[in-house]
Design a protein around this motif. Structure first.
Motif, PDB file in Angstrom:
ATOM      1  N   VAL A  75       0.866  -1.173   0.000  1.00 59.18           N
ATOM      2  CA  VAL A  75       0.000   0.000   0.000  1.00 59.18           C
ATOM      3  C   VAL A  75       0.909   1.231   0.000  1.00 59.18           C
ATOM      4  CG1 VAL A  75      -1.826  -1.228   1.240  1.00 59.18           C
ATOM      5  CG2 VAL A  75      -0.192   0.179   2.528  1.00 59.18           C
ATOM      6  N   HIS A  76       0.311   2.394  -0.220  1.00 60.61           N
ATOM      7  CA  HIS A  76       1.150   3.604  -0.194  1.00 60.61           C
ATOM      8  C   HIS A  76       1.077   4.300   1.156  1.00 60.61           C
ATOM      9  CE1 HIS A  76       3.395   7.102  -1.369  1.00 60.61           C
ATOM     10  NE2 HIS A  76       2.408   7.868  -0.924  1.00 60.61           N
ATOM     11  N   GLY A  77      -0.113   4.738   1.544  1.00 61.61           N
ATOM     12  CA  GLY A  77      -0.280   5.380   2.844  1.00 61.61           C
ATOM     13  C   GLY A  77      -0.817   4.385   3.846  1.00 61.61           C
ATOM     14  N   GLY A  78      -2.140   4.448   4.076  1.00 63.96           N
ATOM     15  CA  GLY A  78      -2.790   3.445   4.906  1.00 63.96           C
ATOM     16  C   GLY A  78      -3.437   2.374   4.052  1.00 63.96           C
ATOM     17  N   VAL A  79      -3.942   1.358   4.717  1.00 65.99           N
ATOM     18  CA  VAL A  79      -4.579   0.255   3.995  1.00 65.99           C
ATOM     19  C   VAL A  79      -5.791   0.742   3.215  1.00 65.99           C
ATOM     20  CG1 VAL A  79      -5.819  -1.936   4.315  1.00 65.99           C
ATOM     21  CG2 VAL A  79      -3.720  -1.489   5.603  1.00 65.99           C
ATOM     22  N   ARG A  80      -6.526   1.723   3.780  1.00 64.12           N
ATOM     23  CA  ARG A  80      -7.727   2.230   3.125  1.00 64.12           C
ATOM     24  C   ARG A  80      -7.649   3.692   2.739  1.00 64.12           C
ATOM     25  NH1 ARG A  80     -12.636  -0.605   6.704  1.00 64.12           N
ATOM     26  NH2 ARG A  80     -12.128  -2.783   6.126  1.00 64.12           N
ATOM     27  N   ASP A  81      -6.525   4.332   2.970  1.00 64.56           N
ATOM     28  CA  ASP A  81      -6.395   5.760   2.683  1.00 64.56           C
ATOM     29  C   ASP A  81      -4.991   6.036   2.161  1.00 64.56           C
ATOM     30  OD1 ASP A  81      -6.282   8.515   2.579  1.00 64.56           O
ATOM     31  OD2 ASP A  81      -6.785   8.846   4.690  1.00 64.56           O
ATOM     32  N   VAL A  82      -4.901   6.343   0.868  1.00 62.54           N
ATOM     33  CA  VAL A  82      -3.599   6.543   0.230  1.00 62.54           C
ATOM     34  C   VAL A  82      -2.839   7.725   0.825  1.00 62.54           C
ATOM     35  CG1 VAL A  82      -4.459   8.054  -1.616  1.00 62.54           C
ATOM     36  CG2 VAL A  82      -2.475   6.609  -2.050  1.00 62.54           C
ATOM     37  N   GLN A  83      -3.552   8.638   1.494  1.00 61.48           N
ATOM     38  CA  GLN A  83      -2.910   9.833   2.036  1.00 61.48           C
ATOM     39  C   GLN A  83      -2.738   9.789   3.562  1.00 61.48           C
ATOM     40  OE1 GLN A  83      -3.705  13.632  -0.375  1.00 61.48           O
ATOM     41  NE2 GLN A  83      -5.684  12.616  -0.453  1.00 61.48           N
ATOM     42  N   GLN A  84      -2.980   8.646   4.172  1.00 62.66           N
ATOM     43  CA  GLN A  84      -2.806   8.538   5.617  1.00 62.66           C
ATOM     44  C   GLN A  84      -1.336   8.329   5.973  1.00 62.66           C
ATOM     45  OE1 GLN A  84      -4.421   5.079   7.602  1.00 62.66           O
ATOM     46  NE2 GLN A  84      -4.457   6.087   9.583  1.00 62.66           N
ATOM     47  N   TYR A  85      -0.870   9.074   6.984  1.00 64.37           N
ATOM     48  CA  TYR A  85       0.465   8.864   7.534  1.00 64.37           C
ATOM     49  C   TYR A  85       0.370   7.853   8.679  1.00 64.37           C
ATOM     50  CZ  TYR A  85       2.144  12.929   4.941  1.00 64.37           C
ATOM     51  OH  TYR A  85       2.486  13.800   3.943  1.00 64.37           O
ATOM     52  N   MET A  86       0.988   6.702   8.496  1.00 60.43           N
ATOM     53  CA  MET A  86       1.020   5.705   9.577  1.00 60.43           C
ATOM     54  C   MET A  86       2.293   5.935  10.393  1.00 60.43           C
ATOM     55  SD  MET A  86      -0.623   2.121   8.327  1.00 60.43           S
ATOM     56  CE  MET A  86       0.387   1.698   6.915  1.00 60.43           C
ATOM     57  N   VAL A  87       2.160   6.700  11.469  1.00 60.71           N
ATOM     58  CA  VAL A  87       3.344   7.093  12.229  1.00 60.71           C
ATOM     59  C   VAL A  87       3.216   6.825  13.724  1.00 60.71           C
ATOM     60  CG1 VAL A  87       4.086   8.836  10.561  1.00 60.71           C
ATOM     61  CG2 VAL A  87       2.464   9.473  12.359  1.00 60.71           C
TER      62      VAL A  87
ATOM     63  N   VAL B 128       2.691  -9.374   5.983  1.00 59.72           N
ATOM     64  CA  VAL B 128       3.620  -8.260   5.801  1.00 59.72           C
ATOM     65  C   VAL B 128       2.951  -7.216   4.923  1.00 59.72           C
ATOM     66  CG1 VAL B 128       5.893  -7.514   5.019  1.00 59.72           C
ATOM     67  CG2 VAL B 128       5.591  -9.816   5.958  1.00 59.72           C
ATOM     68  N   CYS B 129       2.824  -6.007   5.456  1.00 59.54           N
ATOM     69  CA  CYS B 129       2.283  -4.878   4.692  1.00 59.54           C
ATOM     70  C   CYS B 129       3.378  -3.839   4.522  1.00 59.54           C
ATOM     71  CB  CYS B 129       1.076  -4.277   5.416  1.00 59.54           C
ATOM     72  SG  CYS B 129       0.341  -2.869   4.551  1.00 59.54           S
ATOM     73  N   PHE B 130       3.834  -3.653   3.293  1.00 65.64           N
ATOM     74  CA  PHE B 130       4.795  -2.597   2.993  1.00 65.64           C
ATOM     75  C   PHE B 130       4.040  -1.309   2.689  1.00 65.64           C
ATOM     76  CE2 PHE B 130       7.517  -6.279   2.015  1.00 65.64           C
ATOM     77  CZ  PHE B 130       8.678  -5.897   2.671  1.00 65.64           C
ATOM     78  N   PHE B 131       4.498  -0.203   3.280  1.00 64.38           N
ATOM     79  CA  PHE B 131       3.858   1.093   3.048  1.00 64.38           C
ATOM     80  C   PHE B 131       4.913   2.177   2.917  1.00 64.38           C
ATOM     81  CE2 PHE B 131       4.540   0.942   7.591  1.00 64.38           C
ATOM     82  CZ  PHE B 131       4.745   2.255   7.988  1.00 64.38           C
ATOM     83  N   GLY B 132       4.519   3.305   2.337  1.00 65.09           N
ATOM     84  CA  GLY B 132       5.416   4.438   2.177  1.00 65.09           C
ATOM     85  C   GLY B 132       4.804   5.687   2.777  1.00 65.09           C
ATOM     86  N   HIS B 133       4.931   6.799   2.056  1.00 57.31           N
ATOM     87  CA  HIS B 133       4.251   8.069   2.328  1.00 57.31           C
ATOM     88  C   HIS B 133       4.879   8.896   3.446  1.00 57.31           C
ATOM     89  CE1 HIS B 133       1.068  10.925   1.868  1.00 57.31           C
ATOM     90  NE2 HIS B 133       0.506  10.679   3.042  1.00 57.31           N
ATOM     91  N   SER B 134       5.306   8.278   4.537  1.00 61.01           N
ATOM     92  CA  SER B 134       5.831   9.050   5.676  1.00 61.01           C
ATOM     93  C   SER B 134       7.332   9.299   5.593  1.00 61.01           C
ATOM     94  CB  SER B 134       5.497   8.356   6.999  1.00 61.01           C
ATOM     95  OG  SER B 134       5.992   7.035   7.021  1.00 61.01           O
ATOM     96  N   HIS B 135       8.014   8.728   4.589  1.00 60.95           N
ATOM     97  CA  HIS B 135       9.431   9.026   4.325  1.00 60.95           C
ATOM     98  C   HIS B 135      10.365   8.641   5.453  1.00 60.95           C
ATOM     99  CE1 HIS B 135       8.973  12.075   0.783  1.00 60.95           C
ATOM    100  NE2 HIS B 135       7.911  11.274   0.845  1.00 60.95           N
ATOM    101  N   GLU B 136       9.988   7.671   6.261  1.00 61.77           N
ATOM    102  CA  GLU B 136      10.847   7.234   7.364  1.00 61.77           C
ATOM    103  C   GLU B 136      10.951   5.719   7.361  1.00 61.77           C
ATOM    104  OE1 GLU B 136      12.610   9.076   9.299  1.00 61.77           O
ATOM    105  OE2 GLU B 136      11.769  11.047   8.765  1.00 61.77           O
ATOM    106  N   GLN B 137      12.159   5.202   7.546  1.00 67.12           N
ATOM    107  CA  GLN B 137      12.332   3.754   7.657  1.00 67.12           C
ATOM    108  C   GLN B 137      11.758   3.298   8.999  1.00 67.12           C
ATOM    109  OE1 GLN B 137      16.630   3.482   6.957  1.00 67.12           O
ATOM    110  NE2 GLN B 137      16.224   2.638   4.924  1.00 67.12           N
TER     111      GLN B 137
END
Length: 266
Positions: free
Chosen positions: A116-128, A149-158
């Motif tokens: 996914v990119h942001g959240g599972v249901r929201d591409v613009q959610q920051y999972m932080v 395993v869910c890979f996500f991005g968007h928040s720019h942090e490992q």
């Protein structure tokens, strides 16, 4: 079973993307997974689209990709993001735009793994936060039964989070992380583009080995001076004066909506 290279949040940064792709190739990555935001912020959107396509990466859409092709608006953007994305919309080639518009919101490259990119249901959610992870773990169970395993991005942090029941634990990412198959994990490989980072200017990515279910987090330098020079020259960097105007516009837009009664159809 495979060794995957995992990348996210490229944001038109050709120098960082090229450096990461070369490293992942040297490390023996057999397939690439791209978690979206191929464009945005920097001056090489078409070149980055071409590199991702040529690599054969399994790629999903990020919010910048969707905004760049007009499928999302600017309402949840910062001033910097909106300014650069307006430039991206003007410069993005037709073939690149068509490819970005056709990207799926999520993918499962193999059993038990979801992108996914942001959240599972929201591409613009920051999972932080652990609370974000806990809620998204529940959605993951509903939307992708059996996913571990869910890979996500968007928040720019490992980041790597381990979920067991309602317990969420953030794992250290300075060494290789070994996953347990009976638990659930949310993993952010970091961002290829480092233009938003203050503590370092390093491209970030990861290697995911499905033989032993391990993840190695990587960082590497790139020519950030060249990236910044191009972004400034070609109009991707907002000036302080224009940024103030954007913020005033947003502020007055919010004030104009204060006290309004939401429309309720009868």
């Amino acid at each position: 079973m495979a060794l995957y290279g995992v990348i996210a949040d490229i944001h038109g940064n050709r120098e960082a993307l090229g450096a990461a792709l070369r490293l992942l190739e040297r490390r023996g990555a057999q397939r690439l997974l791209c978690l979206g935001d191929v464009v945005g912020y920097n001056a090489d959107p078409d070149e980055c689209v071409a590199l991702v396509r040529e690599s054969g990466a399994l790629t999903i859409a990020g919010n910048h990709d969707l905004i760049g092709v007009g499928r999302l608006d600017f309402r949840r953007c910062s001033a910097k993001a909106e300014y650069s994305l307006k430039r991206t919309r003007r410069t993005l080639g037709r073939d690149s735009a068509a490819w970005l518009a056709g990207l799926p919101p999520h993918l499962s490259p193999e059993a038990g793994v979801v992108l996914v990119h942001g959240g599972v249901r929201d591409v613009q959610q920051y999972m932080v936060t652990p609370q974000h992870i806990r809620q998204n773990a529940a959605w993951l169970r509903e939307d992708f039964p059996g996913a571990r395993v869910c890979f996500f991005g968007h928040s720019h942090e490992q980041r790597a989070y381990e979920v067991e029941g309602e317990e969420v634990r953030q794992l250290p990412v300075d060494n290789t992380v070994v996953l347990h198959r009976e638990k659930t994990y949310f993993v952010n490989p970091g961002s290829i583009d480092a233009s938003r980072k203050r503590d370092h200017k390093l491209a970030e990515c990861a290697l995911f080995d499905t033989d032993d279910w391990s993840i190695e987090f990587l960082r590497l330098p790139y020519d950030c001076a060249a990236v910044e020079a191009k972004a400034a020259t070609f109009g991707y960097r907002i000036t302080p004066g224009i940024e103030r105007l954007y913020k005033l516009k947003a502020k007055w837009g919010r004030k104009a909506n204060w006290g309004r009664t939401p429309f309720s159809p009868k």
